[in-house]
Scaffold this motif. Sequence first.
Motif, PDB file in Angstrom:
ATOM      1  N   ALA A 138      49.061  21.247  43.803  1.00 31.61           N
ATOM      2  CA  ALA A 138      48.760  22.740  44.816  1.00 31.61           C
ATOM      3  C   ALA A 138      48.666  24.158  43.975  1.00 31.61           C
ATOM      4  N   ASN A 139      49.355  24.535  42.740  1.00 33.02           N
ATOM      5  CA  ASN A 139      49.232  25.717  41.954  1.00 33.02           C
ATOM      6  C   ASN A 139      48.089  25.434  40.329  1.00 33.02           C
ATOM      7  N   ALA A 140      47.670  26.780  40.467  1.00 32.82           N
ATOM      8  CA  ALA A 140      46.868  26.778  39.243  1.00 32.82           C
ATOM      9  C   ALA A 140      47.267  28.034  38.329  1.00 32.82           C
ATOM     10  N   ASN A 141      48.661  27.488  37.767  1.00 28.79           N
ATOM     11  CA  ASN A 141      49.084  28.690  36.822  1.00 28.79           C
ATOM     12  C   ASN A 141      48.679  28.298  35.460  1.00 28.79           C
ATOM     13  N   ILE A 142      48.037  29.901  34.817  1.00 22.61           N
ATOM     14  CA  ILE A 142      47.580  29.796  33.887  1.00 22.61           C
ATOM     15  C   ILE A 142      47.788  30.931  33.355  1.00 22.61           C
ATOM     16  N   LEU A 143      47.820  31.255  31.631  1.00 19.44           N
ATOM     17  CA  LEU A 143      48.046  31.847  30.503  1.00 19.44           C
ATOM     18  C   LEU A 143      47.422  33.041  30.615  1.00 19.44           C
ATOM     19  N   GLU A 184      47.692  47.659  42.873  1.00 18.47           N
ATOM     20  CA  GLU A 184      48.523  47.705  41.710  1.00 18.47           C
ATOM     21  C   GLU A 184      48.976  46.495  40.723  1.00 18.47           C
ATOM     22  N   GLU A 185      49.253  45.602  41.544  1.00 20.88           N
ATOM     23  CA  GLU A 185      49.742  44.451  40.853  1.00 20.88           C
ATOM     24  C   GLU A 185      48.846  43.612  40.327  1.00 20.88           C
ATOM     25  N   SER A 186      47.527  43.391  41.276  1.00 21.04           N
ATOM     26  CA  SER A 186      45.683  42.638  41.135  1.00 21.04           C
ATOM     27  C   SER A 186      45.550  43.761  39.701  1.00 21.04           C
ATOM     28  N   TYR A 187      45.482  44.911  39.472  1.00 21.91           N
ATOM     29  CA  TYR A 187      45.464  45.761  38.511  1.00 21.91           C
ATOM     30  C   TYR A 187      45.436  44.701  37.164  1.00 21.91           C
ATOM     31  N   GLY A 188      47.048  45.340  36.774  1.00 14.71           N
ATOM     32  CA  GLY A 188      47.458  44.588  35.899  1.00 14.71           C
ATOM     33  C   GLY A 188      47.082  42.920  36.007  1.00 14.71           C
ATOM     34  N   ASP A 189      47.330  42.002  37.282  1.00 18.02           N
ATOM     35  CA  ASP A 189      47.213  40.735  36.951  1.00 18.02           C
ATOM     36  C   ASP A 189      45.715  40.773  36.004  1.00 18.02           C
ATOM     37  N   ALA A 190      44.274  41.749  36.387  1.00 19.36           N
ATOM     38  CA  ALA A 190      43.515  41.342  35.432  1.00 19.36           C
ATOM     39  C   ALA A 190      43.330  41.658  34.497  1.00 19.36           C
ATOM     40  N   ARG A 194      42.293  38.309  31.584  1.00 25.28           N
ATOM     41  CA  ARG A 194      40.882  39.746  30.756  1.00 25.28           C
ATOM     42  C   ARG A 194      40.986  39.126  29.436  1.00 25.28           C
ATOM     43  N   SER A 195      42.290  39.902  28.805  1.00 22.27           N
ATOM     44  CA  SER A 195      42.494  39.685  27.705  1.00 22.27           C
ATOM     45  C   SER A 195      42.548  38.507  27.026  1.00 22.27           C
ATOM     46  N   ARG A 196      42.740  37.296  27.772  1.00 27.82           N
ATOM     47  CA  ARG A 196      43.119  36.460  26.905  1.00 27.82           C
ATOM     48  C   ARG A 196      41.618  35.830  27.212  1.00 27.82           C
ATOM     49  N   HIS A 197      40.839  35.700  28.678  1.00 25.57           N
ATOM     50  CA  HIS A 197      39.722  35.296  28.845  1.00 25.57           C
ATOM     51  C   HIS A 197      38.992  35.711  28.947  1.00 25.57           C
ATOM     52  N   GLN A 199      35.040  35.663  28.314  1.00 25.16           N
ATOM     53  CA  GLN A 199      34.209  35.778  28.857  1.00 25.16           C
ATOM     54  C   GLN A 199      34.085  35.455  30.571  1.00 25.16           C
ATOM     55  N   ALA A 200      35.406  35.008  31.228  1.00 21.48           N
ATOM     56  CA  ALA A 200      35.426  33.918  32.816  1.00 21.48           C
ATOM     57  C   ALA A 200      35.151  35.079  33.124  1.00 21.48           C
ATOM     58  N   ALA A 201      34.204  34.518  34.285  1.00 14.20           N
ATOM     59  CA  ALA A 201      34.148  35.532  35.614  1.00 14.20           C
ATOM     60  C   ALA A 201      35.452  35.652  36.337  1.00 14.20           C
ATOM     61  N   LEU A 202      36.369  37.228  36.262  1.00  9.24           N
ATOM     62  CA  LEU A 202      37.421  37.410  37.245  1.00  9.24           C
ATOM     63  C   LEU A 202      37.083  37.875  38.442  1.00  9.24           C
ATOM     64  N   GLY A 203      37.775  37.748  39.682  1.00 12.24           N
ATOM     65  CA  GLY A 203      37.120  38.348  40.209  1.00 12.24           C
ATOM     66  C   GLY A 203      38.913  38.012  41.186  1.00 12.24           C
ATOM     67  N   PHE A 204      38.368  39.741  42.582  1.00 14.15           N
ATOM     68  CA  PHE A 204      39.467  39.538  43.684  1.00 14.15           C
ATOM     69  C   PHE A 204      39.071  39.559  44.619  1.00 14.15           C
ATOM     70  N   LEU A 205      39.753  38.909  45.957  1.00  6.27           N
ATOM     71  CA  LEU A 205      38.972  39.143  46.829  1.00  6.27           C
ATOM     72  C   LEU A 205      40.027  38.678  47.819  1.00  6.27           C
ATOM     73  N   TYR A 206      40.018  40.334  48.606  1.00  7.66           N
ATOM     74  CA  TYR A 206      41.272  40.938  49.278  1.00  7.66           C
ATOM     75  C   TYR A 206      40.994  41.072  50.688  1.00  7.66           C
TER      76      TYR A 206
END
Length: 346
Positions: A138-143, A184-190, A194-197, A199-206
Motif C-alpha cells: 500500500a505504500n510507495a517509498n521513493i529515494l 514547509e514539509e512539502s517544500y522540502g520534499d519537493a 526533484r533533485s534525484r528525479h 524529469q518526473a512530473a512532480l505534484g502537490f494536492l492539498y
Amino acid sequence: MAVERSLKSEAWTLFDRIVERATGGELQDYSNPWNRESEEGPLRYNPDYDVLQQLLGVPLLLQAASQSGVPALALDVWTAYELRRAGFEPDLVWPRANPPRILPSTLVALRREATREQLRVLDAMLQSGKTYSNETGANANILGKNYVKQVDVVMSAWSTGPEIMISTKRMDSSFGKNAANRVEESYGDAKNLRSRHPQAALGFLYSLRSTALTPQFADIAAWIIDLLGKLGREDDAYDAVCLVIPDWSDEVPPPPGGDEDDEDPLVSAGVQADASAEEEPLPLPLPEDELDQRLRTLPHVGLRRDVVPANLSPEVFFPTIVNRVLDNSPVNFHREARLRREQASV
C-alpha cells in the motif's frame, strides 16, 4: 482467506465500489477527461468531481480519524483515478484500483505472460495482503536526493523510473496549529525528490476544509492559498500544485482525533520498522447490494470551487502533470494517453 475488518479495509471496499461504478474497471471504460468547446477551441481537462465528492464522503461515513489514514486516502484514490482517466496504464498508477495497490512493472509483465495455472498461483500470492519486503502493498517509498519519502500517488516502471510523483495533504481542522508545518514539509520534499528525479512530473494536492474560510481562520487560509500558489513557481520544485476545498455540514459529526496523518518519516526512510508493513489492508468481501446501500447513506460533501484560484484548480493541475509526462517521453510511450488527448470530444 479471511480479511481482517479495519477502518482501511472498510474504506477500500467503499472506495473500490465508487470507482467501479464510475467505470467498468478497464482502461477503455474510463471516461475521457479531455474536451474542446469547438473544433478550434482550446483543449480543456474536466475532472470527475462527482467521484471526488463520493470518495470524500467515505471517511465521514466511517467516522475515520486522520490518524487512520483514511481521509487522506480518499484524495489518493481520486488522483490515481484521474490519471487512469487520462489514459495512463492502470497497473502502473499507484494506488491501483485493486490489491495490491502497488505492483512493480516486472510483476505486471510476468502476469501478462503467465499461463492460466501460473496466473492462479501468482494472483493468490499477490492478493493475499502480504507486501513481500514492501515490493507490493500500500505504500510507495521513493529515494530522493537525501532521504526516502513516502509518495502518495505514483506512476513508475522499471524501464523509466518514477514518471509521476504526487503528494497529498489534507487539513480539516487545527488550521492555526499545523498549517505552516504541512506546507514547509512539502517544500522540502519537493526539493528532495526533484533533485534525484528531474524529469518526473512532480505534484502537490492539498485539501483544506471550507471552515478555514470563516472569519476566525480567514488570514491563515489566505496565507496557505498564497503559499500554495508560490510552491509551483520554481523549476526545481513542483510542476503543479492543486487545492480542493471540501464543504460539509456541521450536522455530520467530525471524525474523532486530531488532524495528524499516519505517515512516519522514519518508517519511510527505513530507520524504524513499520509494524503494519507485512500486510496490506484488503477490501472486505461484501455483497454488492450491501455496498450500494451503504453508499446511498454517504454524507454529502460539496466543493468550494468558487474560491480556488485558477492556477490551483484541478482543471490546471492534471493537464500540467499529464503534459509534462508526455512531453518528457518518446512518442511511442503512453500511446493511450496521447490518443485520449488527441481525441478530445467537442
